[in-house]
Design a protein around this motif. Structure first.
Motif, PDB file in Angstrom:
ATOM      1  N   PHE A 162      -6.258 -21.353  -9.244  1.00 35.02           N
ATOM      2  CA  PHE A 162      -6.427 -20.278  -8.280  1.00 35.02           C
ATOM      3  C   PHE A 162      -5.121 -20.275  -7.279  1.00 35.02           C
ATOM      4  CE2 PHE A 162     -10.383 -21.998  -9.376  1.00 35.02           C
ATOM      5  CZ  PHE A 162     -11.294 -21.248  -9.539  1.00 35.02           C
ATOM      6  N   PHE A 163      -4.596 -18.686  -7.257  1.00 36.92           N
ATOM      7  CA  PHE A 163      -3.459 -18.424  -6.516  1.00 36.92           C
ATOM      8  C   PHE A 163      -3.645 -17.145  -5.806  1.00 36.92           C
ATOM      9  CE2 PHE A 163       1.040 -16.489  -6.364  1.00 36.92           C
ATOM     10  CZ  PHE A 163       1.510 -17.692  -5.744  1.00 36.92           C
ATOM     11  N   GLU A 164      -3.588 -17.418  -4.490  1.00 40.94           N
ATOM     12  CA  GLU A 164      -3.678 -16.201  -3.550  1.00 40.94           C
ATOM     13  C   GLU A 164      -2.677 -16.002  -2.323  1.00 40.94           C
ATOM     14  OE1 GLU A 164      -8.244 -16.470  -2.203  1.00 40.94           O
ATOM     15  OE2 GLU A 164      -7.246 -18.713  -2.086  1.00 40.94           O
ATOM     16  N   VAL A 165      -2.076 -14.783  -2.496  1.00 36.93           N
ATOM     17  CA  VAL A 165      -1.266 -14.529  -1.527  1.00 36.93           C
ATOM     18  C   VAL A 165      -1.502 -13.316  -0.607  1.00 36.93           C
ATOM     19  CG1 VAL A 165       1.084 -13.639  -1.395  1.00 36.93           C
ATOM     20  CG2 VAL A 165       0.557 -15.125  -3.246  1.00 36.93           C
ATOM     21  N   PHE A 166      -1.568 -13.520   0.838  1.00 39.11           N
ATOM     22  CA  PHE A 166      -2.045 -12.499   1.701  1.00 39.11           C
ATOM     23  C   PHE A 166      -1.013 -12.156   2.472  1.00 39.11           C
ATOM     24  CE2 PHE A 166      -6.599 -14.257   1.745  1.00 39.11           C
ATOM     25  CZ  PHE A 166      -6.679 -13.957   0.498  1.00 39.11           C
ATOM     26  N   ASN A 167      -0.427 -11.157   2.781  1.00 38.45           N
ATOM     27  CA  ASN A 167       0.683 -10.539   3.327  1.00 38.45           C
ATOM     28  C   ASN A 167       0.465  -9.308   4.329  1.00 38.45           C
ATOM     29  OD1 ASN A 167       1.426  -9.685   0.480  1.00 38.45           O
ATOM     30  ND2 ASN A 167       2.308  -8.411   1.956  1.00 38.45           N
ATOM     31  N   PRO A 168       1.150  -8.897   5.519  1.00 39.28           N
ATOM     32  CA  PRO A 168       0.667  -7.697   6.057  1.00 39.28           C
ATOM     33  C   PRO A 168       1.213  -6.509   5.126  1.00 39.28           C
ATOM     34  CG  PRO A 168       1.740  -9.296   7.463  1.00 39.28           C
ATOM     35  CD  PRO A 168       1.816 -10.051   6.042  1.00 39.28           C
ATOM     36  N   ILE A 169       0.717  -5.389   5.444  1.00 38.76           N
ATOM     37  CA  ILE A 169       1.445  -3.958   4.803  1.00 38.76           C
ATOM     38  C   ILE A 169       2.352  -3.620   5.709  1.00 38.76           C
ATOM     39  CG2 ILE A 169       0.786  -1.814   3.840  1.00 38.76           C
ATOM     40  CD1 ILE A 169      -2.074  -2.824   3.365  1.00 38.76           C
ATOM     41  N   ALA A 170       3.432  -3.444   5.173  1.00 41.37           N
ATOM     42  CA  ALA A 170       4.657  -2.742   5.942  1.00 41.37           C
ATOM     43  C   ALA A 170       4.367  -1.234   5.961  1.00 41.37           C
ATOM     44  CB  ALA A 170       6.161  -3.217   5.297  1.00 41.37           C
ATOM     45  N   GLU A 171       5.516  -0.485   6.251  1.00 40.27           N
ATOM     46  CA  GLU A 171       5.479   0.913   6.303  1.00 40.27           C
ATOM     47  C   GLU A 171       5.515   1.541   5.166  1.00 40.27           C
ATOM     48  OE1 GLU A 171       8.520   2.194   8.952  1.00 40.27           O
ATOM     49  OE2 GLU A 171       7.262   0.940  10.869  1.00 40.27           O
ATOM     50  N   ILE A 172       5.251   1.067   3.899  1.00 39.94           N
ATOM     51  CA  ILE A 172       4.933   1.626   2.682  1.00 39.94           C
ATOM     52  C   ILE A 172       3.584   1.488   1.962  1.00 39.94           C
ATOM     53  CG2 ILE A 172       7.447   1.544   2.311  1.00 39.94           C
ATOM     54  CD1 ILE A 172       7.121  -0.839   0.650  1.00 39.94           C
ATOM     55  N   SER A 173       3.398   2.040   1.210  1.00 33.68           N
ATOM     56  CA  SER A 173       1.880   1.992   0.543  1.00 33.68           C
ATOM     57  C   SER A 173       1.997   0.951  -0.540  1.00 33.68           C
ATOM     58  CB  SER A 173       1.502   3.343   0.038  1.00 33.68           C
ATOM     59  OG  SER A 173       2.388   3.796  -1.036  1.00 33.68           O
ATOM     60  N   THR A 174       0.816   0.588  -1.032  1.00 29.97           N
ATOM     61  CA  THR A 174       0.915  -0.204  -2.260  1.00 29.97           C
ATOM     62  C   THR A 174       1.602   0.427  -3.400  1.00 29.97           C
ATOM     63  OG1 THR A 174      -1.233  -1.349  -1.457  1.00 29.97           O
ATOM     64  CG2 THR A 174      -0.585  -1.647  -3.750  1.00 29.97           C
ATOM     65  N   LYS A 175       1.510   1.685  -3.771  1.00 32.56           N
ATOM     66  CA  LYS A 175       1.937   2.282  -4.878  1.00 32.56           C
ATOM     67  C   LYS A 175       3.438   2.321  -4.619  1.00 32.56           C
ATOM     68  CE  LYS A 175       2.339   6.886  -7.241  1.00 32.56           C
ATOM     69  NZ  LYS A 175       1.838   8.044  -7.434  1.00 32.56           N
ATOM     70  N   ASP A 176       4.212   2.443  -3.536  1.00 29.92           N
ATOM     71  CA  ASP A 176       5.401   2.425  -3.284  1.00 29.92           C
ATOM     72  C   ASP A 176       6.156   1.097  -3.608  1.00 29.92           C
ATOM     73  OD1 ASP A 176       5.749   5.088  -2.930  1.00 29.92           O
ATOM     74  OD2 ASP A 176       5.440   5.041  -0.794  1.00 29.92           O
ATOM     75  N   LEU A 177       4.945   0.158  -3.022  1.00 31.41           N
ATOM     76  CA  LEU A 177       5.342  -1.107  -2.932  1.00 31.41           C
ATOM     77  C   LEU A 177       5.642  -1.687  -4.348  1.00 31.41           C
ATOM     78  CD1 LEU A 177       3.761  -4.041  -0.890  1.00 31.41           C
ATOM     79  CD2 LEU A 177       4.066  -4.207  -3.341  1.00 31.41           C
ATOM     80  N   GLU A 178       4.732  -1.399  -5.201  1.00 32.60           N
ATOM     81  CA  GLU A 178       4.928  -1.845  -6.634  1.00 32.60           C
ATOM     82  C   GLU A 178       6.137  -1.033  -7.470  1.00 32.60           C
ATOM     83  OE1 GLU A 178       1.629  -2.529  -9.079  1.00 32.60           O
ATOM     84  OE2 GLU A 178       0.053  -3.062  -7.511  1.00 32.60           O
ATOM     85  N   GLU A 179       6.307   0.268  -6.967  1.00 27.92           N
ATOM     86  CA  GLU A 179       7.421   0.838  -7.778  1.00 27.92           C
ATOM     87  C   GLU A 179       8.522   0.166  -7.089  1.00 27.92           C
ATOM     88  OE1 GLU A 179       6.816   4.948  -6.564  1.00 27.92           O
ATOM     89  OE2 GLU A 179       5.273   5.472  -8.063  1.00 27.92           O
ATOM     90  N   SER A 180       8.750  -0.030  -6.049  1.00 29.62           N
ATOM     91  CA  SER A 180      10.031  -0.749  -5.388  1.00 29.62           C
ATOM     92  C   SER A 180      10.118  -2.113  -5.784  1.00 29.62           C
ATOM     93  CB  SER A 180      10.071  -0.417  -3.963  1.00 29.62           C
ATOM     94  OG  SER A 180       9.115  -1.386  -3.300  1.00 29.62           O
TER      95      SER A 180
END
Length: 251
Positions: free
Chosen positions: A191-209
């Motif tokens: 089981f592997f979990e990672v939690f982090n704050p969301i910066a000023e970009i959306s998840t879609k932009d995050l995955e694209e970048s």
């Protein structure tokens, strides 16, 4: 007398006819067996070639995906060390030492594209230690791992892109950020979990970048652990938190 000769002649004809028929049947049977064997061998050969091509394609694709992940990782690490050389030489030296340990892992422990779980976790620890040298001091890192690891083979660097993603996109520099990385184990289930704050970009932009990391890691999971993993990525806008939860069957 002529009648007997005729009878004998007819008998010989019948005998020859029967023999001819038997010979024909046996010949056809042998041809059938021979053809069947050749067809089966041909089908087996085609099947083996197809499997070989599929294996070669899989190996090629995995090598390609992994080759994309590694340079991406080194780019981020070297960028971090470069930044440290201008502010703290001692920490830069510590960073180089951590990097050397990680490079040793990549060079010597991943030759067969897999390593033991304990070494993969240790690799993650080295990476976190390196990143802590350059992130803001008010950023809190929570790292939890099993007290006693039950070692199983695991695909090399399969977890790193998720951790890298948290550091790259989870630090806002405007508040006391908190990144949680949790590893637990139940027999052969990881089981592997990672939690982090969301910066000023959306998840879609995050995955694209960060597509080189996350997208290829998902692809590697599909190839290496088909039907043996569950991956959940969630963007909680209320808590402003991005979560990655991976359940991986190691055997």
């Amino acid at each position: 007398m002529e009648k007997m000769d005729s009878t004998n002649q007819n008998s010989r004809v019948n005998f020859l006819t029967i023999n001819s028929f038997i010979f024909l049947v046996v010949t056809l049977f042998l041809i059938f067996i021979s053809t069947t064997v050749k067809v089966n061998e041909r089908l087996k050969d085609i099947s083996n070639r197809r499997k070989k091509l599929e294996q070669e394609k899989l190996a090629s694709e995995l090598a390609f995906l992994k080759a994309q992940i590694n340079p991406h990782f080194y780019f981020n690490v070297l960028h971090a060390i470069y930044a440290l050389t201008e502010t703290n030489v001692e920490k830069a030296q510590e960073a180089l030492h951590s990097l050397s340990l990680m490079m040793r892992y990549v060079i010597y422990e991943t030759k067969h594209h897999s390593s033991m779980l304990s070494k993969e976790i240790q690799f993650i620890e080295h990476y976190i230690k390196l990143m802590q040298l350059r992130i803001p001091q008010n950023t809190k890192i929570i790292f939890e791992k099993p007290k006693s690891v039950q070692d199983y083979p695991v695909s090399s660097m399969i977890l790193l892109p998720f951790v890298e993603n948290a550091f790259k996109h989870g630090i806002t520099h405007h508040k006391e950020d908190e990144i949680t990385i949790r590893i637990s184990q139940d027999e052969n289930i990881l089981f592997f979990e990672v939690f982090n704050p969301i910066a000023e970009i959306s998840t879609k932009d995050l995955e694209e970048s960060n597509g080189i990391g996350l997208t290829n890691t998902k692809r590697r999971l599909d190839l290496l652990y088909p039907n043996h993993y569950e991956l959940e990525t969630t963007e909680d806008l209320e808590k402003k938190e991005f979560r990655i939860i991976l359940k991986l069957h190691l055997v």
